[in-house]
Design an enzyme around this catalytic site. Structure first.
Site, PDB file in Angstrom:
ATOM      1  N   HIS A  57       0.849  -1.212   0.000  1.00  0.00           N
ATOM      2  CA  HIS A  57       0.000   0.000   0.000  1.00  0.00           C
ATOM      3  C   HIS A  57       0.875   1.249   0.000  1.00  0.00           C
ATOM      4  CE1 HIS A  57      -3.939   2.025   0.916  1.00  0.00           C
ATOM      5  NE2 HIS A  57      -3.053   3.016   0.993  1.00  0.00           N
ATOM      6  N   HIS A  59       1.536   5.378  -2.139  1.00  0.00           N
ATOM      7  CA  HIS A  59       1.056   6.422  -3.063  1.00  0.00           C
ATOM      8  C   HIS A  59       2.272   7.044  -3.738  1.00  0.00           C
ATOM      9  CE1 HIS A  59      -3.179   6.464  -1.676  1.00  0.00           C
ATOM     10  NE2 HIS A  59      -2.612   5.958  -0.592  1.00  0.00           N
ATOM     11  N   GLN A 152      -9.407   9.134  -5.670  1.00  0.00           N
ATOM     12  CA  GLN A 152      -9.151   9.765  -4.364  1.00  0.00           C
ATOM     13  C   GLN A 152     -10.288  10.669  -3.882  1.00  0.00           C
ATOM     14  OE1 GLN A 152      -5.826  10.412  -2.094  1.00  0.00           O
ATOM     15  NE2 GLN A 152      -7.807  10.606  -1.073  1.00  0.00           N
ATOM     16  N   GLU A 213     -11.349   4.277   6.501  1.00  0.00           N
ATOM     17  CA  GLU A 213     -10.192   4.967   7.096  1.00  0.00           C
ATOM     18  C   GLU A 213     -10.720   6.159   7.892  1.00  0.00           C
ATOM     19  OE1 GLU A 213      -7.229   6.461   4.385  1.00  0.00           O
ATOM     20  OE2 GLU A 213      -5.830   6.919   6.001  1.00  0.00           O
ATOM     21  N   ASP A 309       2.032   3.111   3.014  1.00  0.00           N
ATOM     22  CA  ASP A 309       1.104   4.178   2.641  1.00  0.00           C
ATOM     23  C   ASP A 309       1.796   5.436   2.119  1.00  0.00           C
ATOM     24  OD1 ASP A 309      -1.365   5.266   2.133  1.00  0.00           O
ATOM     25  OD2 ASP A 309      -1.974   5.505   4.207  1.00  0.00           O
ATOM     26  N   TRP A 315       0.182  13.641   3.639  1.00  0.00           N
ATOM     27  CA  TRP A 315      -0.378  12.941   4.797  1.00  0.00           C
ATOM     28  C   TRP A 315       0.664  12.597   5.849  1.00  0.00           C
ATOM     29  CZ3 TRP A 315      -1.649  12.027  -0.289  1.00  0.00           C
ATOM     30  CH2 TRP A 315      -2.966  12.347  -0.661  1.00  0.00           C
TER      31      TRP A 315
HETATM   32 FE   FE2 Z   1      -3.502   5.113   1.121  1.00  0.00          FE
END
Ligand code: FE2
Length: 427
Positions: A57, A59, A152, A213, A309, A315
């Protein structure tokens, strides 16, 4: 030459000491002692020789963009999404590609040789999709990069997301994603799961959704994801990423949910670095951990991997491409502290993550692709504790990264010695 490479005297994750012979990009022998010539002899000298790290996972379209155009002040998922929305129109094909390739260099240096990256499909230009498809091709000699079409801003909530997600699949993106908890309503979230899973079933694709999430205990989209997996016969091809709401769900409800997930063969991909950072932000005290129920899922036979992630993006302001950081954090937050659980966490960031991605060719076995990593540690638990140097990384039969082993020497009077922080545990 009889073999291309022999790795001599490495400690395997199960504790065996063995030589590994490599030829034609494959592991051709694993034995206590392998005689014969090789183009390259690599002395593992008792160090841990492991299968490569795998991140299920990530991005890659956002990575290494931290601070562009500003930082996430609240530290929440929602501000991260709106910040990414500010950056998106400023992205160029070249910049996305350059950052992604720079990240792949980091990954290789850490023995991370397979990555599943979501790619945002809510920019009508789809330039990140184009850029990452190109990166996928360029890194394919050493990294298995799998791409997920990820709406997204919401499959229904964003006006063109549906059309663009399908365009991305037509362009060659291999996995279908979603974000049901970010649709306008619970009902829309449910509907998005049904439609996305139907597209996956029609096209023979895998599914990996950002699912629940949130800290909202009533966010129960994982139930629908398990149901659609069952209904459409997608067993083994579907993953739910994050599942953080499960942390806050009613215990009785979870006691019904986990068997349904196990029955459907849905995998879970918690992302502990990000979950512990983003979740619980609306809490005062006590503050929830915001990690899904990993030990309980494992007890029910659900396949659980650890994902990373984010690295340096809207983030998350840290990150090193080291899946041992991920295992370290996951182990703490999920309280998986027994020796068996700690070894399991190492297995999760290597073999289990590869299984989730359907990468059957990886693993330390004869006949598998010769991808492996030699770590400056004696065993998997020590590797998690030290998060040590990767001494040598072999990808698809070729050495792709090497590091000289160098201890630190103290110059304190009476304590002049070399320190390597190793510690042998009692058996
Ligand atoms: Fe994600």
């Amino acid at each position: 030459m009889e073999f291309d490479i022999i790795v001599k005297g490495g400690t395997l994750p199960d504790g065996r000491v063995a030589d590994i012979a490599i030829s034609g990009g494959k592991i051709v022998a694993i034995d206590r002692e392998i005689a014969g010539q090789a183009g390259r002899m690599i002395e593992a000298a008792g160090n841990l020789v492991a299968p490569p790290f795998v991140d299920p996972h990530f991005h890659m379209d956002a990575t290494l963009s931290y601070g562009l155009p500003r930082i996430n002040a609240s530290g929440t998922l929602l501000e991260g999404i709106s910040l990414w929305g500010e950056l998106k129109p400023l992205l160029t094909y070249e910049a996305v590609k350059e950052r992604a390739l720079a990240y792949c260099d980091w990954a290789v240096s850490m023995g991370l040789l397979a990555i599943r990256s979501h790619v945002d499909t809510c920019d009508d230009r789809l330039l990140a999709v184009e850029a990452l498809l190109e990166v996928q091709k360029e890194v394919s000699p050493y990294i298995d990069l799998q791409l997920v079409a990820f709406p997204q801003d919401g499959f229904y909530r964003s006006a063109t997301a549906r059309e663009n997600t399908i365009r991305a699949l037509d362009m060659g993106v291999q996995v279908i994603g979603g974000i049901p908890h970010f649709e306008r309503t619970m009902a829309d979230g449910t509907r998005s799961i049904t439609e996305l899973c139907e597209i996956a079933a029609d096209r023979g694709l895998m599914v990996d959704m950002h699912c629940d999430e949130t800290d909202d205990p009533l966010s129960r989209h994982i139930e629908q994801l398990a149901f659609e997996t069952q209904r459409l016969g997608l067993h083994g091809r579907v993953a739910g990423s994050h599942l953080t709401s499960m942390h806050s769900m009613d215990n009785y409800y979870v006691s019904k949910l986990l068997p349904l997930m196990a029955e459907a063969g849905v995998s879970a991909i918690p992302n502990p670095l990000i979950n512990i950072m983003l979740q619980g932000r609306h809490d005062t005290y006590p503050k929830r951990r915001g990690l899904t129920r990993v030990p309980e899922m494992l007890k029910h036979g659900i396949r659980v991997g650890w994902g990373q992630d984010c690295v340096l993006d809207p983030w998350y302001s840290l990150g090193t491409a080291d899946m041992l950081d991920v295992a370290f954090m996951g182990l703490h937050v999920a309280q998986m502290s027994s020796p068996d659980d700690m070894r399991r966490c190492f297995d999760m960031v290597t073999n289990v993550n590869a299984e989730i991605m359907g990468l059957d060719h990886l693993g330390l076995q004869v006949g598998k692709t010769a991808s492996l990593v030699i770590l400056d540690a004696g065993d998997p638990i020590e590797a998690i504790r030290l998060r040590p140097d990767r001494l040598c990384v072999i990808a698809k039969g070729k050495v792709v990264a090497e590091k000289d082993k160098r201890d630190t020497t103290l110059s304190i009077p009476g304590r002049a010695k070399s320190v390597n922080r190793r510690h042998k545990l009692p058996v």
